[in-house]
Enzyme design. Structure first.
Site, PDB file in Angstrom:
ATOM      1  N   GLY A  11       1.225  -5.084  -0.227  1.00 52.43           N
ATOM      2  CA  GLY A  11       1.450  -4.915  -1.629  1.00 52.43           C
ATOM      3  C   GLY A  11       3.057  -4.764  -1.966  1.00 52.43           C
ATOM      4  O   GLY A  11       3.945  -5.062  -1.072  1.00 52.43           O
ATOM      5  N   ALA A  32      -5.295  -3.938   6.162  1.00 55.81           N
ATOM      6  CA  ALA A  32      -5.113  -4.576   4.817  1.00 55.81           C
ATOM      7  C   ALA A  32      -6.840  -5.274   4.784  1.00 55.81           C
ATOM      8  O   ALA A  32      -7.400  -5.561   5.775  1.00 55.81           O
ATOM      9  CB  ALA A  32      -4.210  -5.701   5.044  1.00 55.81           C
ATOM     10  N   PRO A  37     -11.490 -16.785   0.467  1.00 54.67           N
ATOM     11  CA  PRO A  37     -11.024 -18.268  -0.038  1.00 54.67           C
ATOM     12  C   PRO A  37     -10.360 -18.186  -1.309  1.00 54.67           C
ATOM     13  O   PRO A  37      -9.448 -19.054  -1.722  1.00 54.67           O
ATOM     14  CB  PRO A  37     -12.315 -18.736  -0.271  1.00 54.67           C
ATOM     15  N   THR A  40      -4.316 -15.679  -2.493  1.00 58.62           N
ATOM     16  CA  THR A  40      -3.198 -16.646  -2.789  1.00 58.62           C
ATOM     17  C   THR A  40      -2.359 -17.197  -1.595  1.00 58.62           C
ATOM     18  O   THR A  40      -2.411 -16.721  -0.614  1.00 58.62           O
ATOM     19  CB  THR A  40      -2.164 -16.013  -3.678  1.00 58.62           C
ATOM     20  N   SER A  42       0.720 -17.241  -1.159  1.00 53.52           N
ATOM     21  CA  SER A  42       1.887 -16.424  -0.802  1.00 53.52           C
ATOM     22  C   SER A  42       1.021 -15.299   0.041  1.00 53.52           C
ATOM     23  O   SER A  42       1.990 -14.614   0.910  1.00 53.52           O
ATOM     24  CB  SER A  42       2.390 -15.862  -2.161  1.00 53.52           C
ATOM     25  N   ARG A  47       1.261 -12.816   5.471  1.00 59.12           N
ATOM     26  CA  ARG A  47       0.888 -12.285   6.496  1.00 59.12           C
ATOM     27  C   ARG A  47       1.299 -12.988   7.804  1.00 59.12           C
ATOM     28  O   ARG A  47       1.620 -12.254   8.866  1.00 59.12           O
ATOM     29  CB  ARG A  47      -0.782 -12.144   6.622  1.00 59.12           C
ATOM     30  N   ASP A 110       2.230   8.272  -3.120  1.00 58.27           N
ATOM     31  CA  ASP A 110       2.913   8.851  -4.388  1.00 58.27           C
ATOM     32  C   ASP A 110       4.142   7.794  -4.776  1.00 58.27           C
ATOM     33  O   ASP A 110       3.964   6.914  -5.381  1.00 58.27           O
ATOM     34  CB  ASP A 110       3.541  10.123  -3.924  1.00 58.27           C
ATOM     35  N   LYS A 131      -4.104  11.546  -7.945  1.00 57.34           N
ATOM     36  CA  LYS A 131      -3.166  11.836  -6.663  1.00 57.34           C
ATOM     37  C   LYS A 131      -3.152  13.171  -6.340  1.00 57.34           C
ATOM     38  O   LYS A 131      -3.204  13.521  -5.306  1.00 57.34           O
ATOM     39  CB  LYS A 131      -1.889  11.270  -7.362  1.00 57.34           C
ATOM     40  N   CYS A 152      11.650   5.903 -10.273  1.00 57.50           N
ATOM     41  CA  CYS A 152      11.573   4.375 -10.501  1.00 57.50           C
ATOM     42  C   CYS A 152      11.823   3.480  -9.523  1.00 57.50           C
ATOM     43  O   CYS A 152      13.041   3.662  -8.753  1.00 57.50           O
ATOM     44  CB  CYS A 152      12.239   4.328 -11.913  1.00 57.50           C
TER      45      CYS A 152
END
Length: 318
Positions: A11, A32, A37, A40, A42, A47, A110, A131, A152
């Site tokens: 991710g 993961a 099918p 994507t 990418s 992977r 987090d 969380k 951020c």
């Protein structure tokens, strides 16, 4: 050298974690979901790239308890970089860690605000409550943990606030949330990942909260825009979105569209990231490792000038 497994390693922030782990020569694993099918190109390519770099990828679902236990018995450190929609599913990781019995540290997903110390608008509050439930489950299970408050994601929010990447539908208006004077913390994702791998293996950070708040990376929207205009040579029309409008949108928009506006309100209007003092037991990451340094905001913007910054993306909320 600790063996590290990363949930959500394909991710957005997870990719940075994987590369950081490899850069410190840790044997690195990813858990993961299986490709389908509909995956994507990418995703497939990423992977393949990670496998070529020596990453062990285990494909499985979160509900496959026995598989997860057998995998966790092969590693030392567990880092979860799962997205918002999968926060609650971390209970499966907790159960597998308990059963495996060998994990030295667990870092839950987090990496944003310090959720135990703020109370934002209800849509974002509902996310943070999930969380908090995971944190309390970790503590109840007496698992060794580190909670990371990275504030951020720098490139993500520069893309969101300044939209520096040229594209056909580019709008040169910049939205300022609230007055634009509220301070927040902007850290480059590559640095967040490097520090996270370090703190995950650092005995000083066990059962502690580590906050990524380097003084040089505390900035306001107005300061960020001025810095970008000076660096890029561009001039932007500023459109203000007041506090009341964000609150109204958080009430009127359907879920999950009401979550992003609540996050914007929390960061840029209320100033939640800078609303609390550091406690005696908190660790501020920039003081930990003399050999590491957070990229300055000026340096982060240079990545956009040179075309080396991560491309725009949007977080998932469902």
């Amino acid at each position: 050298m600790e063996k590290i497994i990363i949930y959500g390693g394909t991710g957005y922030i997870g990719k940075f974690m994987v590369r950081a782990s490899l850069s410190f020569s840790h044997p690195t694993f990813i858990y993961a979901r299986p490709l389908t099918p509909d995956s994507t190109p990418s995703s497939v390519q990423l992977r393949e790239e990670f496998r070529s770099m020596g990453v062990t990828i285990i494909e499985g679902e979160m509900e496959e308890h026995e598989k997860m236990v057998s995998v966790l018995k092969q590693v030392d450190i567990v880092i979860s970089a799962l997205p918002f929609p999968m926060i609650s599913s971390q209970i499966h990781i907790i159960n597998a860690i308990k059963a495996a019995g060998n994990i030295k540290r667990f870092l839950p997903s987090d990496f944003g605000c310090e959720e135990d110390r703020i109370k934002p608008l209800p849509p974002f509050e509902s996310v943070l409550e999930k969380k908090r439930i995971i944190r309390r489950a970790i503590e109840a299970a007496a698992l060794p943990y580190t909670y990371v408050s990275a504030n951020c994601f720098g490139a993500y929010f520069v893309n969101y606030l300044l939209h520096p990447s040229p594209h056909p539908n580019r709008n040169d208006d910049i939205v300022i949330y609230g007055t634009g004077e509220t301070k927040f913390v902007l850290n480059y994702e590559e640095d967040i990942a490097k520090y996270t791998i370090k703190v995950a293996c650092d005995p000083r950070c066990c059962n502690r909260i580590v906050i990524y708040r380097p003084p040089k990376n505390i900035i306001s929207q107005n300061e960020l825009i001025s810095l970008w205009e000076a660096k890029s040579g561009l001039s932007f029309k500023k459109v203000h979105m007041p506090d009341e409008q964000l609150v109204r949108l958080s009430q009127e928009l359907p879920q999950p569209q009401n979550i992003p506006v609540s996050i914007l309100h929390s960061i840029f209007v209320k100033g939640d990231l800078m609303s609390y003092e550091m406690r005696k037991d908190d660790i501020e990451a920039s003081n930990l490792y003399p050999e590491l340094e957070f990229t300055s905001i000026d340096g982060l913007l240079d990545l956009f000038i040179s075309g080396r910054a991560p491309p725009p993306t949007l977080a998932e909320f469902e």
